[in-house]
Design an enzyme around this catalytic site. Structure first.
Site, PDB file in Angstrom:
ATOM      1  N   LYS A 123      -0.126   4.620   4.684  1.00 23.47           N
ATOM      2  CA  LYS A 123      -1.016   3.669   5.373  1.00 23.47           C
ATOM      3  C   LYS A 123      -0.332   3.164   6.633  1.00 23.47           C
ATOM      4  O   LYS A 123       0.805   2.687   6.588  1.00 23.47           O
ATOM      5  CB  LYS A 123      -1.389   2.508   4.460  1.00 23.47           C
ATOM      6  N   HIS A 128       0.839  -1.195   0.000  1.00 25.23           N
ATOM      7  CA  HIS A 128       0.000   0.000   0.000  1.00 25.23           C
ATOM      8  C   HIS A 128       0.875   1.247   0.000  1.00 25.23           C
ATOM      9  O   HIS A 128       2.097   1.160   0.126  1.00 25.23           O
ATOM     10  CB  HIS A 128      -0.927   0.020   1.222  1.00 25.23           C
TER      11      HIS A 128
END
Length: 236
Positions: free
Chosen positions: A151, A147
Site C-alpha cells: 500500500k 496495511h
C-alpha cells in the site's frame, strides 16, 4: 426477472479488483460488462472482456463503474462516467484537491459515492470517534493504521476519514502508519490523558468485506438520482 446491473470494474488487476470480480460472479443481480487494468494478460478471462487503461473510452455500455485504482487513473474513469451519465462508486485513495473538486462537480450530473473504506464497521467507528472526541475535549488523539507492504498512500484514506471525524468532535489527531506483510487493514483511534486511555479499534481479516460493501453500494447507486452519496446512505 429484471436485467442484471452492468458493472465496470476499474482497477481489475489489484487486490480489490480481483475480489470484486470473484464476488460479482456469484451475484445474480450483477453482470461484469468489462474489466480495466493497465496491461491485461488476455482479452477475455472467465467470460469477462478485458481492457487496457488506454482503451477505457471503448468499453461497452455499463450502469455503474466501481473504481479501485490509483489517483493517476481516477480522472479518466470519472470523466467517462460523466460523459455516459452513469453512476460511479470509488474507493481510490490519495486523491488530490482538484480531484475531490471534480467529484463534487460530477455529483451534479451523476450519482457518485466515494469512500475511504467500504466496511460497515468502519462507518460505525467513525461515529464513535466523533462522539468520543466531543466528550473528551483536551485529550490527546492519535490514529495508528497498519496495511500490507504494497500500500503506497500513508496515512490511509480510512485513517484520514477517522481523523476528520475526530476533528468534527474538536480533537486534533496525529497519525502513524505501518506497512508490513499482508495486513488487510487495522485502525486504532486512541484518546489519552493523564492516568487513562481509551482505544477504539477496527480490524479487517478479509478484503472481501470491502468488496461486498462496494458491490452493495453499486447495486443501490445505479438507480439513484445525481448527487453525492455516503456509504451510510446506501446501507439500509
Amino acid at each position: 426477472m429484471s436485467e442484471p446491473i452492468r458493472v465496470l470494474i476499474h482497477g481489475a488487476s489489484g487486490r480489490m479488483g480481483r475480489a470484486l470480480l470473484r464476488l460479482c460472479a456469484q451475484a445474480p443481480v450483477l453482470a461484469v460488462a468489462g474489466a480495466v487494468s493497465r496491461k491485461p494478460a488476455q482479452r477475455v478471462i472467465d467470460g469477462v472482456p478485458q481492457f487496457a487503461a488506454s482503451e477505457l473510452s471503448g468499453v461497452p455500455a455499463f450502469d455503474v463503474a466501481i473504481d479501485f485504482s490509483r489517483p493517476e487513473a481516477f480522472d479518466r474513469v470519472l470523466a467517462l462516467c460523466v460523459e455516459r451519465g452513469v453512476a460511479l462508486v470509488s474507493g481510490t485513495t490519495g486523491l488530490g484537491e482538484d480531484q475531490r473538486d471534480a467529484l463534487q462537480a460530477a455529483g451534479a450530473r451523476i450519482p457518485v459515492l466515494w469512500a475511504a473504506n467500504f466496511s460497515l464497521g468502519v462507518a460505525v467507528l467513525a461515529e464513535l470517534v466523533e462522539r468520543a472526541a466531543h466528550a473528551l475535549q483536551g485529550w490527546d488523539c492519535d490514529i495508528v493504521e497498519a496495511h500490507h507492504a504494497g500500500k503506497q498512500d500513508a496515512p490511509s484514506g480510512t485513517a484520514l476519514a477517522l481523523g476528520a471525524a475526530a476533528g468534527r468532535g474538536g480533537a486534533q489527531p496525529r497519525y502513524a502508519s505501518l506497512r508490513a506483510g499482508d495486513i488487510v487493514g487495522e485502525h486504532t483511534v486512541q484518546f489519552a490523558t493523564v492516568g487513562e486511555r481509551i482505544e477504539l479499534v477496527h480490524r479487517a481479516s478479509s478484503r472481501d468485506i470491502f468488496a461486498r460493501g462496494a458491490l452493495h453500494a453499486a447495486t443501490r447507486l445505479a438507480a439513484r438520482a445525481p448527487g453525492l452519496y455516503r456509504l451510510a446512505d446506501l446501507v439500509a
